[in-house]
Design an enzyme around this catalytic site. Sequence first.
Site, PDB file in Angstrom:
ATOM      1  N   ASP A  87      -6.897   4.210  -4.785  1.00  0.00           N
ATOM      2  CA  ASP A  87      -7.616   4.095  -3.509  1.00  0.00           C
ATOM      3  C   ASP A  87      -8.225   5.475  -3.288  1.00  0.00           C
ATOM      4  OD1 ASP A  87      -7.911   2.234  -0.983  1.00  0.00           O
ATOM      5  OD2 ASP A  87      -7.392   4.158  -0.134  1.00  0.00           O
TER       6      ASP A  87
ATOM      7  N   LYS B 143       0.864  -1.188   0.000  1.00  0.00           N
ATOM      8  CA  LYS B 143       0.000   0.000   0.000  1.00  0.00           C
ATOM      9  C   LYS B 143       0.891   1.225   0.000  1.00  0.00           C
ATOM     10  CE  LYS B 143      -4.405   1.018   0.103  1.00  0.00           C
ATOM     11  NZ  LYS B 143      -5.589   0.297  -0.399  1.00  0.00           N
TER      12      LYS B 143
HETATM   13  P1  NDP Z   1     -12.827   7.623  -3.380  1.00  0.00           P
HETATM   14  O1  NDP Z   1     -11.775   8.636  -3.128  1.00  0.00           O
HETATM   15  O2  NDP Z   1     -13.320   7.396  -4.752  1.00  0.00           O
HETATM   16  O3  NDP Z   1     -14.101   7.954  -2.466  1.00  0.00           O
HETATM   17  C1  NDP Z   1     -13.991   8.030  -1.080  1.00  0.00           C
HETATM   18  C2  NDP Z   1     -15.332   8.470  -0.507  1.00  0.00           C
HETATM   19  O4  NDP Z   1     -15.289   8.363   0.913  1.00  0.00           O
HETATM   20  C3  NDP Z   1     -15.648   9.927  -0.817  1.00  0.00           C
HETATM   21  O5  NDP Z   1     -17.031  10.077  -0.855  1.00  0.00           O
HETATM   22  C4  NDP Z   1     -15.043  10.643   0.380  1.00  0.00           C
HETATM   23  O6  NDP Z   1     -15.581  11.917   0.644  1.00  0.00           O
HETATM   24  C5  NDP Z   1     -15.395   9.685   1.499  1.00  0.00           C
HETATM   25  N1  NDP Z   1     -14.413   9.828   2.579  1.00  0.00           N
HETATM   26  C6  NDP Z   1     -13.071   9.690   2.488  1.00  0.00           C
HETATM   27  N2  NDP Z   1     -12.486   9.931   3.670  1.00  0.00           N
HETATM   28  C7  NDP Z   1     -13.485  10.213   4.519  1.00  0.00           C
HETATM   29  C8  NDP Z   1     -13.529  10.527   5.892  1.00  0.00           C
HETATM   30  N3  NDP Z   1     -12.409  10.609   6.627  1.00  0.00           N
HETATM   31  N4  NDP Z   1     -14.749  10.741   6.449  1.00  0.00           N
HETATM   32  C9  NDP Z   1     -15.891  10.646   5.702  1.00  0.00           C
HETATM   33  N5  NDP Z   1     -15.908  10.345   4.391  1.00  0.00           N
HETATM   34  C10 NDP Z   1     -14.727  10.135   3.824  1.00  0.00           C
HETATM   35  O7  NDP Z   1     -12.281   6.268  -2.724  1.00  0.00           O
HETATM   36  P2  NDP Z   1     -12.775   4.766  -2.975  1.00  0.00           P
HETATM   37  O8  NDP Z   1     -14.228   4.740  -3.241  1.00  0.00           O
HETATM   38  O9  NDP Z   1     -11.841   4.155  -3.924  1.00  0.00           O
HETATM   39  O10 NDP Z   1     -12.462   4.104  -1.547  1.00  0.00           O
HETATM   40  C11 NDP Z   1     -13.437   4.053  -0.500  1.00  0.00           C
HETATM   41  C12 NDP Z   1     -13.039   2.968   0.491  1.00  0.00           C
HETATM   42  O11 NDP Z   1     -12.988   1.701  -0.195  1.00  0.00           O
HETATM   43  C13 NDP Z   1     -11.667   3.131   1.145  1.00  0.00           C
HETATM   44  O12 NDP Z   1     -11.712   2.598   2.456  1.00  0.00           O
HETATM   45  C14 NDP Z   1     -10.766   2.248   0.277  1.00  0.00           C
HETATM   46  O13 NDP Z   1      -9.605   1.837   0.971  1.00  0.00           O
HETATM   47  C15 NDP Z   1     -11.713   1.094   0.016  1.00  0.00           C
HETATM   48  N6  NDP Z   1     -11.386   0.255  -1.130  1.00  0.00           N
HETATM   49  C16 NDP Z   1     -11.271   0.805  -2.388  1.00  0.00           C
HETATM   50  C17 NDP Z   1     -10.995  -0.015  -3.458  1.00  0.00           C
HETATM   51  C18 NDP Z   1     -10.974   0.494  -4.858  1.00  0.00           C
HETATM   52  O14 NDP Z   1     -10.919  -0.338  -5.775  1.00  0.00           O
HETATM   53  N7  NDP Z   1     -11.042   1.783  -5.102  1.00  0.00           N
HETATM   54  C19 NDP Z   1     -10.727  -1.457  -3.291  1.00  0.00           C
HETATM   55  C20 NDP Z   1     -10.969  -1.942  -1.941  1.00  0.00           C
HETATM   56  C21 NDP Z   1     -11.247  -1.088  -0.926  1.00  0.00           C
HETATM   57  P3  NDP Z   1     -14.737  13.230   0.288  1.00  0.00           P
HETATM   58  O15 NDP Z   1     -14.788  13.338  -1.201  1.00  0.00           O
HETATM   59  O16 NDP Z   1     -15.418  14.349   1.001  1.00  0.00           O
HETATM   60  O17 NDP Z   1     -13.340  12.994   0.802  1.00  0.00           O
END
Ligand code: NDP
Length: 449
Positions: A162, A122
């Site tokens: 991510d 990571k």
């Molecule tokens: P994105 O950046 O596309 O989206 C993240 C979302 O979560 C946004 O809506 C963001 O809001 C919100 N968010 C992030 N940090 C916070 C916080 N501290 N408090 C509240 N909301 C928050 O990321 P992903 O969709 O790719 O990832 C989301 C989750 O899924 C993570 O935990 C990631 O590790 C996990 N994941 C992702 C994978 C992938 O293929 N992308 C694979 C497996 C797991 P804002 O825009 O306001 O920051």
Amino acid sequence: MIEVIERMKRKDPYEKEFHQAVEEVFGTVRPVLERYPDYRRSAILERLIEPERLIQFRITWLDDAGQVHVNRGYRIQMNGAIGPYKGGLRFHPSVNLSILKFLAFEQVFKNALTTLPMGGGKGGSDFDPKGKSDTEIMRFCQAFMMELFRHVGPDTDVPAGDIGVGAREIGYLFGMYRKLRNEFTGVLTGKSLGWGGSLIRPEATGYGNVYFASEMLATRSDTLAGKTCLVSGSGNVAQYTVEKLIDLGAKVVSMSDSSGFVYDEAGIDREKLAFVKRLKNVRRGRIREYADKYPNAVYTEADPQLDFNPLWDRPAQCAFPSATQNEISGKDAQNLLRNGVFLVSEGANMPSTPDAIDIFLANNVLYAPGKASNAGGVAVSGLEMSQNSMRLSWPREEVDSRLKTIMKSIHKTCLDAAAEYGKPGNYLIGANIAGFVKVVNAMIDQGIV
Ligand code: NDP
């Protein structure tokens, strides 16, 4: 085992998220250690919590006004026993060693569950992409790759996206890697379709999570059709979770970002989801605009003073946390139960606190830990690597069908391992034990290295 955990905490006392992830896994594998005393002699636990390699570097970049900025960059090559390191890059101001070590540790077991040959890693930066122009994002990504390129490669370490790293960032990172190395290889996954990406990769984590949830429901002869679902987040994982839930006839009533959440009792349909995709992926706006566009939806601003998240306090049967770590507290878990939720399938990594997990397990909730339920993303990344190696691309149906097969297989692997160790139906124990045994056996086969 207690000694190993205490020593880890003494050595790195501030790495709270990493401690949480390690305690969650080690807390469930005791019966395996008792069955295989060899594991202890090989100091397996000590080796699993020490990254094979940890790279930290300075990133210096120029904003549009000519101001120089400095950020920290990281890559953690946690465990390469079953394949090249593989895991995403996160760009978010909260990024630090603790968060990346927890994510890398989880990734090791998740990748083992996918059945594909991938080790765990990571990386990322404390850079905040919010409010930055396209050219600033490009300069930052280029500066990041100017150091990272020394440490990655298609047979060494293959990063992906991510939080804060999507198709745009992967493009800029790949462009700089290609220029520095003068080679076109599958060094990153999540690439765009026209230059080495895989169909279904953007959809894979969200779709995979919904496939996993369907498998869990099938064990109770139930389906997602007609279920009311709570989804958090509005990024990559959340968007495709909502899309697949709509496909399967469920009603999704919430989405969020770090500023707040929308609750739409009528349900988020395809048209509303298309609005969210444009809002988030093109205009890079805030979720509150959803309630301006659809006035029957209610927007609630995040309140850091509250000790619970009101998003999890709405009537529903299923919950898909898809934003970030520790977003469901013990109190949230109680609220979910009170509101009728009986299935929680994690799209995010470690979104449920240990208290919340205890409550789910004590109340017979169908609870899927992220390392099992969100493994579809990395699985299709693995398929993207295979397609890159063969220099061909599979049609959409083929990738989707492979994704479904992998999610089914992970589901079965979890259930089998849980049953073998006397905890039938416990996906947490099943996922941890199955992933752990696969990685540890590979480490032992490869000797003391
Ligand atoms: P994105 O950046 O596309 O989206 C993240 C979302 O979560 C946004 O809506 C963001 O809001 C919100 N968010 C992030 N940090 C916070 C916080 N501290 N408090 C509240 N909301 C928050 O990321 P992903 O969709 O790719 O990832 C989301 C989750 O899924 C993570 O935990 C990631 O590790 C996990 N994941 C992702 C994978 C992938 O293929 N992308 C694979 C497996 C797991 P804002 O825009 O306001 O920051």
